[in-house]
Motif scaffolding. Structure first.
Motif, short mmCIF file in Angstrom:
data_model
loop_
_atom_site.label_atom_id
_atom_site.label_comp_id
_atom_site.label_asym_id
_atom_site.label_seq_id
_atom_site.Cartn_x
_atom_site.Cartn_y
_atom_site.Cartn_z
N ALA A 109 5.85 -20.48 10.32
CA ALA A 109 4.62 -21.09 9.79
C ALA A 109 3.53 -21.28 10.85
O ALA A 109 2.65 -22.12 10.70
CB ALA A 109 4.91 -22.41 9.07
N MET A 110 3.61 -20.48 11.91
CA MET A 110 2.61 -20.59 12.97
C MET A 110 1.64 -19.43 12.88
O MET A 110 1.95 -18.31 13.31
CB MET A 110 3.30 -20.59 14.33
CG MET A 110 4.21 -21.78 14.51
SD MET A 110 5.16 -21.63 16.02
CE MET A 110 6.23 -23.05 15.85
N GLY A 111 0.47 -19.70 12.32
CA GLY A 111 -0.53 -18.66 12.22
C GLY A 111 -1.43 -18.86 11.02
O GLY A 111 -1.20 -19.72 10.18
N SER A 112 -2.48 -18.04 10.94
CA SER A 112 -3.49 -18.20 9.89
C SER A 112 -3.80 -16.88 9.21
O SER A 112 -4.82 -16.75 8.54
CB SER A 112 -4.78 -18.75 10.50
OG SER A 112 -4.50 -19.87 11.31
N SER A 113 -2.94 -15.87 9.40
CA SER A 113 -3.27 -14.55 8.86
C SER A 113 -2.08 -13.76 8.35
O SER A 113 -2.25 -12.67 7.81
CB SER A 113 -3.95 -13.72 9.96
OG SER A 113 -2.99 -13.39 10.97
N THR A 156 1.07 -27.39 7.27
CA THR A 156 1.19 -28.24 8.46
C THR A 156 -0.20 -28.50 9.03
O THR A 156 -0.50 -29.58 9.54
CB THR A 156 2.08 -27.53 9.50
OG1 THR A 156 3.33 -27.23 8.90
CG2 THR A 156 2.30 -28.40 10.74
N GLY A 157 -1.05 -27.45 8.91
CA GLY A 157 -2.42 -27.57 9.39
C GLY A 157 -3.36 -26.72 8.55
O GLY A 157 -4.32 -26.16 9.05
N GLY A 158 -3.02 -26.57 7.27
CA GLY A 158 -3.90 -25.79 6.39
C GLY A 158 -3.22 -24.61 5.72
O GLY A 158 -3.84 -23.87 4.95
N SER A 159 -1.94 -24.44 5.97
CA SER A 159 -1.24 -23.22 5.56
C SER A 159 -1.07 -23.02 4.06
O SER A 159 -0.65 -21.93 3.65
CB SER A 159 0.14 -23.15 6.21
OG SER A 159 0.00 -22.66 7.50
N ALA A 186 11.80 -27.17 9.81
CA ALA A 186 10.76 -28.00 10.42
C ALA A 186 9.93 -27.24 11.45
O ALA A 186 10.46 -26.54 12.30
CB ALA A 186 11.42 -29.21 11.09
N PHE A 187 8.61 -27.40 11.35
CA PHE A 187 7.69 -26.89 12.38
C PHE A 187 7.17 -28.14 13.11
O PHE A 187 7.58 -28.42 14.24
CB PHE A 187 6.62 -26.05 11.67
CG PHE A 187 5.34 -25.79 12.43
CD1 PHE A 187 5.20 -26.04 13.78
CD2 PHE A 187 4.25 -25.22 11.76
CE1 PHE A 187 4.01 -25.77 14.45
CE2 PHE A 187 3.06 -24.94 12.43
CZ PHE A 187 2.94 -25.23 13.76
N ALA A 188 6.32 -28.92 12.48
CA ALA A 188 5.85 -30.17 13.08
C ALA A 188 6.10 -31.27 12.04
O ALA A 188 5.33 -31.45 11.10
CB ALA A 188 4.37 -30.08 13.42
N ASN A 405 -10.10 -21.14 12.85
CA ASN A 405 -10.19 -20.98 11.40
C ASN A 405 -9.66 -22.19 10.64
O ASN A 405 -9.96 -22.39 9.46
CB ASN A 405 -9.41 -19.73 11.01
CG ASN A 405 -9.95 -19.11 9.77
OD1 ASN A 405 -9.44 -19.35 8.68
ND2 ASN A 405 -11.03 -18.37 9.89
N ASP A 406 -8.88 -23.01 11.31
CA ASP A 406 -8.23 -24.15 10.64
C ASP A 406 -9.02 -25.45 10.82
O ASP A 406 -8.53 -26.53 10.49
CB ASP A 406 -6.83 -24.37 11.23
CG ASP A 406 -5.97 -23.14 11.09
OD1 ASP A 406 -6.05 -22.51 10.03
OD2 ASP A 406 -5.24 -22.82 12.04
N ILE A 407 -10.21 -25.35 11.32
CA ILE A 407 -10.94 -26.54 11.74
C ILE A 407 -11.19 -27.53 10.59
O ILE A 407 -11.25 -28.74 10.79
CB ILE A 407 -12.26 -26.11 12.44
CG1 ILE A 407 -12.90 -27.27 13.14
CG2 ILE A 407 -13.24 -25.46 11.49
CD1 ILE A 407 -13.57 -26.86 14.43
N1 GLN Z 1 -2.65 -22.08 11.15
C1 GLN Z 1 -2.08 -23.32 11.57
C2 GLN Z 1 -1.10 -23.09 12.69
O1 GLN Z 1 -0.96 -21.98 13.10
C3 GLN Z 1 -1.47 -23.99 10.42
C4 GLN Z 1 -0.07 -23.62 10.15
C5 GLN Z 1 0.54 -24.37 9.00
O2 GLN Z 1 -0.10 -25.14 8.30
N2 GLN Z 1 1.83 -24.16 8.84
O3 GLN Z 1 -0.49 -23.97 13.18
#
Ligand code: GLN
Length: 454
Positions: A109-113, A156-159, A186-188, A405-407
């Protein structure tokens, strides 16, 4: 129409388009058909009662499914078959949905693309040259392409919201604690939430209904009552007070995106709501705070993948330390390694106070910004992302532009409040998303406003 018909349609569509879209990592056709048959027998006997009786659904591949391969799109879990179901999966079974398969994502789950997947890059069905967003890119693309009606993502941050926005579908990140994280890899942990991705707000409310509620297996799930979300879909927004943060329409936000938000606000005004500009003054620190905290938590959470307990193990290690090192070096992709290193550094003695502790303090200030606004307003509205979907390969070599991009989505996770993305227009043939943010545990109002656009 029977559940077997729906499941057949789903696989038919997958056969037609998934070669191009590449949303699915694993399909579970045999079990899905058997489950649909059972549902149809119940239907014939008039015994059906599940909330989502017989509906095909796709599940993000970081949610564990018993006996069904769960990879987190990582080589390190390429052949991992979980021995239990996540709580949300058990709840889906109670609601009588049919799991069609597991959906691609950015690794862990780490990324925006979706380009950080260890296996394949999912494409945006609206334009195959562009990304579907991430990390729940497979979840959003599969719904947009008509492969499934519903999917689960994690945010986690917009995913959930960012890919929903890029793919022109509806995605909600629930309040932290609304949905159990038991069985979500779990990621965060202080930010992760599972949530629904659907074509309509109404479907979204039903899916959230099915997965919500306190869970003894997750001590961070909240013991609060779960309202009937569908009851809030009245279309009535009269008297509602909307806040629009000036930071969400300022620098870096594309003109078409800004315009589509202003047009949406006009619609709400016509329906009797009012809006005012406000400020979330600490937003500018959200990105740095998030990447510091989420990477710190990730470095601890991902220490369990050691080549001993789960998944991939290197061949012929020289000794135990070598086994850890090689299994992790060979199993994890670049972005995951980058975050583990950043997080380990931030948590190391001598640096903890300067980085981790400081970031926690800023998180408190960001949370307070939201509390101050919510003392006077019912919802906060802005864009989901500063731009529509970008081209494949455009940002992959520059992690910092990718992070930027997640701002607009990240502050919501830091505050723990709920947020939805609903389609609100197009720019150059690509969908745009409107973000509606609510008070803690007030998904009902978020849905009420979102539904006004349907
Ligand atoms: N794009 C963000 C990140 O890479 C959000 C990831 C998310 O929400 N899992 O951490």
């Amino acid at each position: 129409i029977t559940s077997s018909d729906l499941v057949s349609e789903s696989y038919k569509r997958i056969n037609e388009v998934d070669g191009k879209v590449q949303a699915f990592l694993t399909l579970d056709e045999e079990n899905a058909r058997a489950a649909a048959k059972k549902i149809d027998e119940k239907l014939a006997a008039d015994e059906g009662k599940g909330l989502l009786f017989g509906m095909p659904i796709g599940v993000k591949d970081n949610i564990v499914t018993k006996g069904l391969r769960t990879t987190c799109a990582s080589k390190i879990l390429e052949n991992f078959d979980p021995i239990y179901d996540a709580t949300v999966v058990n709840k889906l079974t109670d609601a009588e949905t049919i799991t069609i398969g597991k959906l691609n994502m950015d690794e862990f789950a780490m990324g925006s693309s979706n380009e950080n997947s260890g296996f394949q890059a999912t494409r945006n069905p609206w334009n195959l040259e562009t990304v579907p967003g991430g990390s729940s890119g497979g979840s959003a693309a599969s719904v947009a392409a008509g492969e499934v009606l519903f999917s689960l993502g994690s945010d986690t941050g917009g995913s959930i919201r960012q890919p929903a926005s890029f793919c022109g579908v509806v995605g909600l990140k629930p309040t932290y604690g609304r949905v159990s994280r038991f069985g979500l890899v779990a990621f965060a942990s202080s930010l992760d939430q599972i949530g629904p991705i659907t074509r309509t707000v109404e479907d979204n409310a039903y899916l959230l209904q099915a997965i919500s509620g306190v869970d003894p297996m997750d001590s961070t799930s909240a013991n609060v009552s779960v309202p009937n979300f569908a009851e809030s879909l009245t279309g009535d927004v009269k008297g509602l007070k909307i806040a629009v943060p000036k930071e969400y329409l300022g620098e870096g936000v594309q003109e078409e995106v800004r315009q589509s938000v202003l047009d949406s606000l006009k619609v709400l005004e016509k329906l009797g709501a009012t809006w005012e500009e406000v400020s979330l003054p600490h937003s500018k620190y959200a990105l740095a705070t998030y990447y510091l905290l989420s990477s710190s938590e990730a470095s601890a959470n991902l220490s369990r993948f050691d080549g001993v307990r789960y998944g991939y193990r290197t061949e012929q290690p020289e000794n135990l330390i070598d086994l850890y090192k090689k299994s992790r070096s060979e199993g994890f992709g670049d972005e995951v390694k980058r975050r583990i290193m950043l997080g380990t550094f931030a948590l190391s003695s001598g640096y903890y106070d300067a980085y981790y502790k400081k970031a926690q303090k800023v998180r408190t200030l960001i949370k307070k910004d939201f509390e101050d606004v919510f003392a006077k307003y019912d919802v906060i509205i802005g864009p989901t992302t500063p731009t529509p979907a970008f081209k494949l390969g455009e940002k992959i070599d520059d992690p910092l532009t990718m992070y930027a991009n997640d701002i607009l989505t990240i502050p919501v996770n830091l505050a723990g409040v709920p947020g939805i993305s609903v389609p609100c227009g197009f720019s150059n043939g690509l969908p745009l998303g409107l973000q509606i943010i609510g008070k803690h545990f007030d998904e009902s109002t978020v849905y009420r406003v979102a539904h006004a656009f349907e």
